[in-house]
Design a protein around this motif. Structure first.
Motif, PDB file in Angstrom:
ATOM      1  N   ASP A  48       0.705  -1.293   0.110  1.00 60.89           N
ATOM      2  CA  ASP A  48      -0.001  -0.018   0.046  1.00 60.89           C
ATOM      3  C   ASP A  48       0.859   1.221  -0.069  1.00 60.89           C
ATOM      4  N   ALA A  49       2.121   1.130   0.508  1.00 63.44           N
ATOM      5  CA  ALA A  49       2.840   2.456   0.548  1.00 63.44           C
ATOM      6  C   ALA A  49       3.374   2.657  -0.778  1.00 63.44           C
ATOM      7  N   ALA A  50       3.640   1.664  -1.336  1.00 64.18           N
ATOM      8  CA  ALA A  50       4.238   1.984  -3.039  1.00 64.18           C
ATOM      9  C   ALA A  50       2.870   2.539  -3.941  1.00 64.18           C
ATOM     10  N   GLN A  51       3.465   3.246  -4.886  1.00 58.43           N
ATOM     11  CA  GLN A  51       2.298   3.938  -5.837  1.00 58.43           C
ATOM     12  C   GLN A  51       1.912   2.828  -6.818  1.00 58.43           C
ATOM     13  N   HIS A  52       2.795   1.776  -7.042  1.00 53.68           N
ATOM     14  CA  HIS A  52       2.391   0.812  -7.874  1.00 53.68           C
ATOM     15  C   HIS A  52       2.692  -0.679  -7.164  1.00 53.68           C
ATOM     16  N   PHE A  53       1.892  -1.431  -7.451  1.00 58.31           N
ATOM     17  CA  PHE A  53       2.003  -2.924  -6.620  1.00 58.31           C
ATOM     18  C   PHE A  53       1.696  -4.176  -7.700  1.00 58.31           C
ATOM     19  N   ALA A  54       2.334  -5.201  -7.648  1.00 54.10           N
ATOM     20  CA  ALA A  54       2.205  -6.140  -8.379  1.00 54.10           C
ATOM     21  C   ALA A  54       2.672  -7.462  -7.889  1.00 54.10           C
ATOM     22  N   GLU A  55       1.756  -8.395  -7.853  1.00 56.67           N
ATOM     23  CA  GLU A  55       1.926  -9.580  -7.414  1.00 56.67           C
ATOM     24  C   GLU A  55       2.820 -10.678  -8.398  1.00 56.67           C
ATOM     25  N   ILE A  56       4.146 -10.641  -7.883  1.00 54.83           N
ATOM     26  CA  ILE A  56       5.217 -11.334  -8.657  1.00 54.83           C
ATOM     27  C   ILE A  56       6.203 -11.801  -7.668  1.00 54.83           C
ATOM     28  N   ASN A  57       6.558 -13.030  -7.758  1.00 57.53           N
ATOM     29  CA  ASN A  57       7.683 -13.810  -6.642  1.00 57.53           C
ATOM     30  C   ASN A  57       8.919 -13.124  -7.067  1.00 57.53           C
ATOM     31  N   ILE A  58       9.458 -12.439  -5.924  1.00 56.47           N
ATOM     32  CA  ILE A  58      10.792 -11.658  -6.005  1.00 56.47           C
ATOM     33  C   ILE A  58      11.930 -12.449  -6.691  1.00 56.47           C
ATOM     34  N   ILE A  59      11.770 -13.754  -6.576  1.00 61.73           N
ATOM     35  CA  ILE A  59      13.094 -14.571  -7.002  1.00 61.73           C
ATOM     36  C   ILE A  59      12.912 -15.239  -8.470  1.00 61.73           C
ATOM     37  N   ASP A  60      11.743 -14.989  -9.139  1.00 59.30           N
ATOM     38  CA  ASP A  60      11.292 -15.127 -10.250  1.00 59.30           C
ATOM     39  C   ASP A  60      12.102 -14.185 -11.386  1.00 59.30           C
ATOM     40  N   GLU A  61      13.243 -14.354 -11.709  1.00 58.25           N
ATOM     41  CA  GLU A  61      14.171 -13.319 -12.410  1.00 58.25           C
ATOM     42  C   GLU A  61      13.480 -13.108 -13.629  1.00 58.25           C
ATOM     43  N   ALA A  62      12.965 -13.778 -14.499  1.00 55.24           N
ATOM     44  CA  ALA A  62      12.310 -13.667 -15.742  1.00 55.24           C
ATOM     45  C   ALA A  62      11.322 -12.509 -15.593  1.00 55.24           C
ATOM     46  N   ALA A  63      10.351 -12.953 -14.765  1.00 58.59           N
ATOM     47  CA  ALA A  63       9.169 -12.144 -14.570  1.00 58.59           C
ATOM     48  C   ALA A  63       9.793 -10.796 -14.013  1.00 58.59           C
ATOM     49  N   VAL A  64      10.517 -10.801 -13.123  1.00 56.23           N
ATOM     50  CA  VAL A  64      11.099  -9.383 -12.241  1.00 56.23           C
ATOM     51  C   VAL A  64      11.483  -8.468 -13.612  1.00 56.23           C
ATOM     52  N   SER A  65      12.569  -9.251 -14.535  1.00 59.79           N
ATOM     53  CA  SER A  65      12.947  -8.736 -15.549  1.00 59.79           C
ATOM     54  C   SER A  65      12.047  -7.795 -16.532  1.00 59.79           C
ATOM     55  N   GLU A  66      10.923  -8.794 -17.005  1.00 59.13           N
ATOM     56  CA  GLU A  66       9.872  -8.273 -17.774  1.00 59.13           C
ATOM     57  C   GLU A  66       9.280  -6.837 -17.166  1.00 59.13           C
ATOM     58  N   TYR A  67       9.020  -7.036 -15.896  1.00 59.49           N
ATOM     59  CA  TYR A  67       8.189  -6.030 -15.217  1.00 59.49           C
ATOM     60  C   TYR A  67       8.953  -4.728 -15.165  1.00 59.49           C
ATOM     61  N   ILE A  68      10.206  -4.755 -15.052  1.00 64.46           N
ATOM     62  CA  ILE A  68      11.329  -3.709 -15.143  1.00 64.46           C
ATOM     63  C   ILE A  68      11.253  -3.156 -16.195  1.00 64.46           C
ATOM     64  N   ARG A  69      11.281  -3.919 -17.422  1.00 61.48           N
ATOM     65  CA  ARG A  69      11.183  -3.148 -18.937  1.00 61.48           C
ATOM     66  C   ARG A  69      10.047  -2.607 -19.119  1.00 61.48           C
ATOM     67  N   GLU A  70       9.000  -3.462 -18.791  1.00 57.32           N
ATOM     68  CA  GLU A  70       7.632  -2.918 -19.093  1.00 57.32           C
ATOM     69  C   GLU A  70       7.179  -1.582 -18.438  1.00 57.32           C
ATOM     70  N   ASN A  71       7.806  -1.239 -17.291  1.00 58.58           N
ATOM     71  CA  ASN A  71       7.596  -0.017 -16.599  1.00 58.58           C
ATOM     72  C   ASN A  71       8.757   1.024 -16.575  1.00 58.58           C
ATOM     73  N   ASP A  72       9.665   0.805 -17.298  1.00 58.36           N
ATOM     74  CA  ASP A  72      10.836   1.524 -17.650  1.00 58.36           C
ATOM     75  C   ASP A  72      11.521   1.948 -16.175  1.00 58.36           C
ATOM     76  N   ILE A  73      11.673   0.933 -15.309  1.00 58.37           N
ATOM     77  CA  ILE A  73      12.353   1.239 -13.980  1.00 58.37           C
ATOM     78  C   ILE A  73      13.865   1.803 -14.228  1.00 58.37           C
ATOM     79  N   ASN A  74      14.033   2.652 -13.404  1.00 56.79           N
ATOM     80  CA  ASN A  74      15.208   3.203 -13.586  1.00 56.79           C
ATOM     81  C   ASN A  74      16.355   2.769 -12.339  1.00 56.79           C
ATOM     82  N   ALA A  75      15.847   1.701 -11.350  1.00 53.03           N
ATOM     83  CA  ALA A  75      16.610   1.263 -10.585  1.00 53.03           C
ATOM     84  C   ALA A  75      15.945   0.063  -9.648  1.00 53.03           C
ATOM     85  N   VAL A  76      16.522  -0.814  -9.218  1.00 54.67           N
ATOM     86  CA  VAL A  76      15.830  -2.062  -8.512  1.00 54.67           C
ATOM     87  C   VAL A  76      16.564  -2.291  -7.304  1.00 54.67           C
TER      88      VAL A  76
END
Length: 369
Positions: free
Chosen positions: A40-68
């Motif tokens: 709830d503190a984050a402006q955007h939240f998604a249910e993704i397992n943090i150790i699922d590297e492929a899914a996390v990488s895709e989320y970073i690319r889709e949202n133009d994340i600048n840092a993780v």
């Protein structure tokens, strides 16, 4: 506006997200479930397992994340640093370093024989016979949060302790470490270009009935710690593990004024110590860390001329039952308190023995020491 992804939504990650919000960044958070305040503190939240590297990488690319990034989680740090390397995002340490610090066997093998190293053995055999003198600590090679840890006093107790550690290890292995007598401390530090620029030592008070499980952190500038040995041991580990920049946390035992590194990791601890430090000397380590990581602004620390001794005390309870916060009384002078659950919620097992359910921060009174 830069977009920052935090891995995990537990209270310690929520504090990082709230700091980033205050600093004007756009915040994203992911976790397997929406089961922590960071969601709830984050402006955007998604249910993704943090150790699922492929899914996390895709989320970073889709949202133009600048840092993780993440705080308080060894599990998250290898993923954050691996993806940062692959995607060209800012990071303090390499994936190799983050991985080693999350795997006690790897860390011990790399640091064997250096200043502050602890004698150890690694096994996956339940009937392993150790050459280390009793008592010993038995731990999962890749665990955190005191999960699967046992203090073993005799040969008869060892098989059950190994089985417990193996059960809690994703790799199916246990590490047996020499039990270092003496007192236990935490060291929160900050590294710039390979050198410790900030070092703060706090006394760890554990629950007597649960060896190793934290009850209180006490920052008291009047305690005379063997700082030369502590800093030498930490610096040796920094150089060996290639921790060159950013925050570090170490769990240390001191025996006869000699420091032994129990754990060291290139991240904030999971005990909210940055809050205690800010009450102690007004250094905002979270803000300094994010400015360093995201804006390449090297931190400047206080000279500790003005300090206020403080205590962080955890509320703890047996898991898998409903929490009753009315049993806990706020210590006199409490300046901050936090509950991990709502009244009546079921306590989730973390270490599975005596889990944190909240904390108090209050000024140190000398009669408590």
């Amino acid at each position: 506006m830069k977009k920052i992804l935090i891995l995990g939504v537990a209270p310690v990650q929520a504090e990082a997200i709230e700091k980033l919000n205050d600093m004007g960044y756009e915040t994203f958070a992911i976790a397997m479930k929406k089961d922590g305040p960071g969601a709830d503190a984050a402006q955007h939240f998604a249910e993704i397992n943090i150790i699922d590297e492929a899914a996390v990488s895709e989320y970073i690319r889709e949202n133009d994340i600048n840092a993780v990034y993440s705080v308080g989680s060894d599990l998250a740090m290898p993923v954050a640093n691996k993806l940062s390397e692959e995607l060209g995002l800012p990071h303090f340490v390499s994936y190799e370093t983050a991985y080693a610090c999350n795997h006690k066997d790897d860390m011990r093998n790399r640091t064997k024989g250096i200043s502050g190293a602890v004698p150890f053995e690694i096994t996956d055999e339940i009937n392993h016979q150790t050459a280390i003198e009793y008592p010993v600590f038995v731990k999962p090679t890749d665990g955190q949060g005191q999960r699967g840890i046992s203090l073993v006093e005799s040969e008869e107790e060892l098989p059950a302790a190994i089985a417990k550690a193996v059960e809690h290890s994703r790799e199916g292995a246990a590490i047996i470490e020499r039990y270092i007598e003496g007192y236990e401390i935490s060291v929160n530090g900050y590294v710039v270009d390979g050198q410790l620029q900030f070092t703060l030592v706090s006394m760890r008070e554990t629950w007597p009935q649960y060896p190793g499980l934290i009850h209180k952190h006490v920052i008291d500038p009047e305690i005379d710690y063997p700082m030369a040995s502590i800093e030498s041991a930490i610096q040796a580990h920094l150089e060996t593990l290639h921790i060159d920049n950013g925050p570090i946390y170490a769990q240390v035992k001191v025996m006869h004024d000699e420091a032994f590194i129990i754990e060291i990791t290139p991240r904030f601890d999971g005990c909210h110590m940055h809050k205690l430090i800010q009450y102690y000397n007004e250094d905002d380590l979270l803000e300094k860390t994010f400015k360093h990581l995201l804006e390449d602004e090297q931190p400047i620390f206080t000279n500790e001329e003005k300090v206020n001794p403080f205590v962080l005390e955890f509320m703890c309870e047996t898991p898998n039952q409903k929490i009753d916060y009315t049993q806990f009384i706020s210590p006199k002078g409490t300046v901050e308190s936090y509950r991990y659950y709502n009244q009546g919620d079921t306590i989730r097992p973390v270490n599975g023995v005596y889990d944190k359910v909240g904390f108090f921060i209050y000024p140190l009174k000398k009669e408590e020491n």
